[in-house]
Design a protein around this motif. Structure first.
Motif, PDB file in Angstrom:
ATOM      1  N   GLN A  76      12.139  -2.095  12.542  1.00 15.81           N
ATOM      2  CA  GLN A  76      11.767  -1.963  11.131  1.00 15.81           C
ATOM      3  C   GLN A  76      10.376  -1.335  11.043  1.00 15.81           C
ATOM      4  OE1 GLN A  76      11.818  -5.561   8.812  1.00 15.81           O
ATOM      5  NE2 GLN A  76      11.290  -4.502   6.904  1.00 15.81           N
ATOM      6  N   LEU A  77      10.215  -0.409  10.108  1.00 19.68           N
ATOM      7  CA  LEU A  77       8.932   0.255   9.875  1.00 19.68           C
ATOM      8  C   LEU A  77       8.286  -0.396   8.658  1.00 19.68           C
ATOM      9  CD1 LEU A  77      10.170   3.940  10.316  1.00 19.68           C
ATOM     10  CD2 LEU A  77       9.174   2.428  12.059  1.00 19.68           C
ATOM     11  N   ILE A 100     -17.942   3.344 -11.075  1.00 21.29           N
ATOM     12  CA  ILE A 100     -16.798   2.424 -11.118  1.00 21.29           C
ATOM     13  C   ILE A 100     -15.803   2.837 -10.039  1.00 21.29           C
ATOM     14  CG2 ILE A 100     -15.381   3.729 -12.773  1.00 21.29           C
ATOM     15  CD1 ILE A 100     -14.900   0.899 -14.133  1.00 21.29           C
ATOM     16  N   GLY A 101     -15.094   1.848  -9.480  1.00 17.17           N
ATOM     17  CA  GLY A 101     -14.162   2.125  -8.389  1.00 17.17           C
ATOM     18  C   GLY A 101     -12.790   1.527  -8.631  1.00 17.17           C
ATOM     19  N   ILE A 102     -11.760   2.245  -8.164  1.00 17.38           N
ATOM     20  CA  ILE A 102     -10.373   1.792  -8.280  1.00 17.38           C
ATOM     21  C   ILE A 102      -9.727   1.876  -6.898  1.00 17.38           C
ATOM     22  CG2 ILE A 102      -8.130   2.156  -9.374  1.00 17.38           C
ATOM     23  CD1 ILE A 102      -9.565   3.746 -11.555  1.00 17.38           C
ATOM     24  N   ALA A 103      -9.081   0.793  -6.482  1.00 12.30           N
ATOM     25  CA  ALA A 103      -8.291   0.797  -5.247  1.00 12.30           C
ATOM     26  C   ALA A 103      -6.828   0.649  -5.624  1.00 12.30           C
ATOM     27  CB  ALA A 103      -8.720  -0.342  -4.325  1.00 12.30           C
ATOM     28  N   TYR A 104      -5.971   1.469  -5.039  1.00 10.72           N
ATOM     29  CA  TYR A 104      -4.554   1.400  -5.394  1.00 10.72           C
ATOM     30  C   TYR A 104      -3.687   1.708  -4.187  1.00 10.72           C
ATOM     31  CZ  TYR A 104      -4.720   6.540  -5.652  1.00 10.72           C
ATOM     32  OH  TYR A 104      -4.870   7.884  -5.354  1.00 10.72           O
ATOM     33  N   ASP A 105      -2.508   1.120  -4.215  1.00 10.61           N
ATOM     34  CA  ASP A 105      -1.530   1.333  -3.153  1.00 10.61           C
ATOM     35  C   ASP A 105      -0.756   2.603  -3.480  1.00 10.61           C
ATOM     36  OD1 ASP A 105       0.590   1.289  -1.348  1.00 10.61           O
ATOM     37  OD2 ASP A 105       0.792  -0.894  -1.418  1.00 10.61           O
ATOM     38  N   ASN A 106      -0.997   3.675  -2.739  1.00 15.44           N
ATOM     39  CA  ASN A 106      -0.352   4.952  -3.065  1.00 15.44           C
ATOM     40  C   ASN A 106       1.096   5.022  -2.604  1.00 15.44           C
ATOM     41  OD1 ASN A 106      -1.511   5.011  -0.416  1.00 15.44           O
ATOM     42  ND2 ASN A 106      -1.297   7.231  -0.356  1.00 15.44           N
ATOM     43  N   LEU A 107       1.610   3.946  -2.020  1.00 20.33           N
ATOM     44  CA  LEU A 107       3.044   3.851  -1.799  1.00 20.33           C
ATOM     45  C   LEU A 107       3.741   3.422  -3.089  1.00 20.33           C
ATOM     46  CD1 LEU A 107       5.160   4.027   0.559  1.00 20.33           C
ATOM     47  CD2 LEU A 107       4.976   1.544   0.734  1.00 20.33           C
ATOM     48  N   LEU A 108       2.978   2.785  -3.972  1.00 16.92           N
ATOM     49  CA  LEU A 108       3.533   2.236  -5.206  1.00 16.92           C
ATOM     50  C   LEU A 108       3.154   3.046  -6.442  1.00 16.92           C
ATOM     51  CD1 LEU A 108       2.508  -1.474  -4.536  1.00 16.92           C
ATOM     52  CD2 LEU A 108       4.692  -0.418  -3.962  1.00 16.92           C
ATOM     53  N   VAL A 109       1.986   3.640  -6.424  1.00 15.19           N
ATOM     54  CA  VAL A 109       1.456   4.348  -7.588  1.00 15.19           C
ATOM     55  C   VAL A 109       1.624   5.847  -7.384  1.00 15.19           C
ATOM     56  CG1 VAL A 109      -0.586   4.787  -8.998  1.00 15.19           C
ATOM     57  CG2 VAL A 109      -0.202   2.513  -8.022  1.00 15.19           C
ATOM     58  N   SER A 144      -0.400   4.162   6.405  1.00 14.61           N
ATOM     59  CA  SER A 144      -0.282   5.437   5.713  1.00 14.61           C
ATOM     60  C   SER A 144       1.161   5.671   5.281  1.00 14.61           C
ATOM     61  CB  SER A 144      -0.721   6.590   6.628  1.00 14.61           C
ATOM     62  OG  SER A 144      -0.294   7.837   6.118  1.00 14.61           O
ATOM     63  N   PRO A 145       1.409   5.814   3.971  1.00 12.17           N
ATOM     64  CA  PRO A 145       2.763   6.129   3.513  1.00 12.17           C
ATOM     65  C   PRO A 145       3.300   7.416   4.128  1.00 12.17           C
ATOM     66  CG  PRO A 145       1.429   5.396   1.673  1.00 12.17           C
ATOM     67  CD  PRO A 145       0.499   5.562   2.844  1.00 12.17           C
ATOM     68  N   ASP A 146       2.440   8.397   4.355  1.00 11.19           N
ATOM     69  CA  ASP A 146       2.880   9.655   4.967  1.00 11.19           C
ATOM     70  C   ASP A 146       3.377   9.426   6.383  1.00 11.19           C
ATOM     71  OD1 ASP A 146       2.273  11.086   2.693  1.00 11.19           O
ATOM     72  OD2 ASP A 146       0.286  11.699   3.391  1.00 11.19           O
ATOM     73  N   ASN A 147       2.661   8.594   7.138  1.00 10.97           N
ATOM     74  CA  ASN A 147       3.105   8.285   8.501  1.00 10.97           C
ATOM     75  C   ASN A 147       4.428   7.529   8.490  1.00 10.97           C
ATOM     76  OD1 ASN A 147       0.842   9.465   9.536  1.00 10.97           O
ATOM     77  ND2 ASN A 147      -0.222   7.577  10.027  1.00 10.97           N
ATOM     78  N   LEU A 148       4.559   6.593   7.565  1.00 12.13           N
ATOM     79  CA  LEU A 148       5.800   5.824   7.468  1.00 12.13           C
ATOM     80  C   LEU A 148       6.975   6.742   7.166  1.00 12.13           C
ATOM     81  CD1 LEU A 148       7.038   2.932   7.407  1.00 12.13           C
ATOM     82  CD2 LEU A 148       6.762   3.023   4.930  1.00 12.13           C
ATOM     83  N   LEU A 149       6.795   7.666   6.221  1.00 10.68           N
ATOM     84  CA  LEU A 149       7.863   8.589   5.869  1.00 10.68           C
ATOM     85  C   LEU A 149       8.203   9.502   7.041  1.00 10.68           C
ATOM     86  CD1 LEU A 149       9.771   9.637   3.715  1.00 10.68           C
ATOM     87  CD2 LEU A 149       7.950  11.157   2.911  1.00 10.68           C
ATOM     88  N   ALA A 150       7.191   9.947   7.778  1.00  6.27           N
ATOM     89  CA  ALA A 150       7.437  10.805   8.938  1.00  6.27           C
ATOM     90  C   ALA A 150       8.253  10.072  10.001  1.00  6.27           C
ATOM     91  CB  ALA A 150       6.106  11.283   9.521  1.00  6.27           C
ATOM     92  N   MET A 151       7.918   8.800  10.244  1.00  2.00           N
ATOM     93  CA  MET A 151       8.669   8.021  11.232  1.00  2.00           C
ATOM     94  C   MET A 151      10.099   7.778  10.763  1.00  2.00           C
ATOM     95  SD  MET A 151       5.916   5.314  12.880  1.00  2.00           S
ATOM     96  CE  MET A 151       5.384   4.564  11.346  1.00  2.00           C
TER      97      MET A 151
END
Length: 302
Positions: free
Chosen positions: A195-196, A95-104, A220-227
């Protein structure tokens, strides 16, 4: 040469317990039965597996050579029995789950998978980070069974969905960004600065809703936060994704005069309704709904 599982179990039990009598107690058999099974195994293989010249039997060189193979065979057999039993009980093999890790929040996912492993140890689990609309696209492509992301404008009849929480967005920037020097940045102030934005692989790098004409995108949320922290632009993103940065003062909210906070958006759990849901999917849907609502981290909006 035909070796029985009963022979292999008796052999391994004797190795693990250190004696034929202890192996008999472990397997609930008579000692004579264990001795007979091991003797038959030695006869069938043509190898002396135990040295019986001492008080307690000791593995011979040949016995030591076979021990890991015996363990592997019994483990594989037990796994097969478990898999057959689960398939009979409508437990999915994968079974597979896809999720937005900026939100979850990852703490929610980590807690989920620890309990999932205990409940369904023979089911293969796939977790995919999928930003923007990516989770739903993976669901549509039948690459995952469950998607978690922001509510879409509409869902077709083939999908079931439920809200598992609310996501509060706010406009933020680095403490060093020029917009933070303005007490009430206006819409015209915002469009003068980059705007990022978060995107996904399928949507491409530019969108029609780009108001500034100078937006930067990443998946990538990590890239967004770094910028953000480098002062390369401002972003309208979930408060929870920058909670620690807001607390330490490296990222600040922009008190825009038209609306300091965006309206909360629904975080949805979505799945395909085709066919009967297996026990893994049912468990995940129930657990995600309950767990996320109970453990959603609170972020001050003051």
């Amino acid at each position: 040469m035909a070796l029985s599982l009963e022979q292999l179990e008796a052999f391994l039990a004797a190795v693990e317990t250190g004696s034929f009598s202890a192996a008999a107690r472990k397997l609930g058999k008579a000692q004579s039965s264990i001795s007979g099974l091991i003797s038959n195994l030695e006869s069938d293989t043509g190898l002396p597996l135990f040295d019986r010249s001492t008080r307690e039997p000791r593995l011979t060189r040949q016995g030591q050579a076979l021990m890991e193979d015996v363990k592997a065979v019994l483990k594989s057999h037990n796994h097969l029995r478990y898999r057959v039993s689960h398939l009979t009980d409508k437990v999915e093999p994968a079974i597979g789950i896809a999720y937005d890790n900026l939100l979850v929040h990852e703490d929610n996912i980590n807690s989920l998978i620890r309990d999932f492993e205990r409940a369904f140890p023979s089911t293969s689990l796939m977790l995919l980070h999928a930003t923007h609309h990516g989770a739903y696209q993976l669901l549509e492509e039948h690459k995952v069974d469950i998607a978690i992301g922001l509510r879409q404008h509409s869902y077709t009849e083939q999908y079931g969905f439920t809200s598992i929480g609310q996501v509060q967005f706010a406009k933020v920037a680095s403490i060093s960004h020029p917009l933070t020097k303005l007490s009430n940045p206006t819409e015209s102030d915002l469009v003068q600065h980059r705007q990022l934005k978060i995107t996904d692989n399928q949507s491409g790098t530019r969108h029609s809703e780009d108001r500034t004409g100078n937006a930067w995108y990443c998946n990538s949320p990590d890239n967004l936060l770094a910028m953000l922290k480098m002062g390369l632009g401002w972003a309208d993103i979930p408060l929870q994704s920058v909670a620690s940065e807001l607390q330490n003062g490296r990222i600040v909210r922009l008190n825009c005069n038209q609306q300091a906070l965006s309206f909360p958006q629904s975080l949805d759990l979505v799945w395909r309704k085709e066919g009967e849901a297996g026990k893994c999917q049912q468990w995940l849907l129930e657990r995600l709904t309950l767990q996320y609502r109970q453990s959603e981290p609170s972020v001050s909006i003051q």
